[in-house]
Enzyme design. Sequence first.
Site: not given
Length: 630
Positions: A126, A341, A351
């Site tokens: 993204e 992950r 973020k």
Amino acid sequence: MGLLMGEARAALKWADGKMIKHEVDMQVLHLLGPKRETDLERKPKVAKARLEETDGRPAKDVVENGEVAGQTLSLMEQLRGEALKFHKPGENYKTPGYVTTAHTMDLLKQHLDITGGQVRTRFPPEPNGILHIGHAKAINFNFGYAKANNGICFLRFDDTNPEKEEARFFTGICDMVAWLGYTPYKVTYASDYFDQLYAWAVELIHRGQAYVCHQRGEELKGHNPPPSPWRDRPIEESLLLFEAMRKGKFAEGEATLRMKLVMEDGKMDPVAYRVKYTPHHRTGDTWCIYPTYDYTHCLCDSIEHITHSLCTKEFQARRSSYFWLCNALDVYCPVQWEYGRLNLHYAVVSKRKILQLVAHGAVRDWDDPRLFTLTALRRRGFPPEAINNFCARVGVTVAQTTMEPHLLESCVRDVLNDTAPRAMAVLEPLQVIITNFPAAKSLDIQVPNFPADETKGFHQVPFGFTVFIERTDFKEEPEPGYKRLARGQPVGLRHTGYVIELQRVIKGPGGCVESLEVTCRKADAGEKPKAFIHWVSQPLTCEVRLYERLFQHKNPEDPVEVPGGFLSDLNPASLHVVEAALVDCSVALAKPFDKFQFERLGYFSVDPDSHEGQLVFNRTVTLKEDPGKV
């Protein structure tokens, strides 16, 4: 090499092990020359033999932590198709859990006609933030799997949320993929397919598999939201309302398009389209409705004929919607594979939390060298090869992996030891005057760029009657075991061939040592000194930034470990700036991101803040792992 080391250690029982290893390595290098690419790749049969022993075990047990039979494999070996037991292109239906329909085999045949049986993957970030160390694993996995199997990998931006997308994030992501050494087959955008996605949404309504809903977002939150009262509205009504959404006749939040399915986590009827009046960076004001991830992801994979849709473990709950949507529209259905992950202790990568750190003044920006974003690691001086090697060591794990930062730093040292030329710098200078300097003017000293391999060249530094040493390399009253300069205890100056001996200590009004007067002699003209120290003469003044961990606890986001929240866990000593360090003149022409080993101090990289006449260095890592780091 193991046998050679064993014989050498047996014959030299009391010798220093590191010195033996270094000498063995150098002798082998002299005899055989440097390793070629074919030497670095282990033979496939090593992995294959082990894999045969593991038949019937899941893939995660076969390749875990980058090892097979106790041997660390290259990333390429870990990612070759048979090692991971992934399906072959066109054999999607052999994957456990894959949902087939009456059209599946025809669609797979068409897919093979288009791709020719080629492996196709994609990296779909993204564009609403900067990539971090976890993304490095995703990049290596997606691009690496395609490369290892002679396939292609797309870089596809999931640009379906115009409110959070910025041009700098698109550029930054492209830069980081290239920095890690990968070239996409093609850069695509979800917005490339907006027309097709909209047409498929209309078709989904026609098939009775989607409907327009007016439940508000807050009503859909929680574990057990109420079912939509509009789920069974007539198809024609939903078609008209969806067209009205398209024409901007609803305010944001007043209407959504929802799909009729239940996901693994129990979530019912995920949203496919929502109203947003924010202009899109590529399509401008053409659209005021945008597709969601749940709707877009699998259909873009289908359009690009992706063979292996590699996702992190949290997307496992979306696998049923992935298969359902492709089959509901009778389009080619790829296979979604999940992997664990990669996280690091002493770090935050969210973020939102990085923005809080910036707003709080704890860090300067996304590329602050104390963060674990890829731009931050590049600025600190981490080589991309080291990050890729780290990902290979972690391995293609299915379970989530949380690693210690010092393991990444170890990979950095391994690369920089072979690639960062040596220089000398002094962080806390102490002036030393050589009263019997052996020449009327400065001498030019030839210093090897890599002392272990002098074939890599030399650089020249001046050696004059005034030199500067580290203040910690001198003690008036040394404790037992201290080996550097003290009264009655001479030291050698590295690379000069000279030994200096203290004659006089000059102090300022406050009693602080300001300078030393010494005499020098040739190193071979007397007893060998206990230590050799680094020094500079006629140096450049520079700024040096020394970094430590940003957080004090392993898990700064854990409310049990850090009850006050991650902002309360900041390490006040995470940055120390040395404004007037001295460095030898061999680095005068260094450019941003050039890397050096400052002898006895660590590895350093030129910061982009540098300008003509004022170099700024970031300490990348120390020379050795700090034994205090767990």
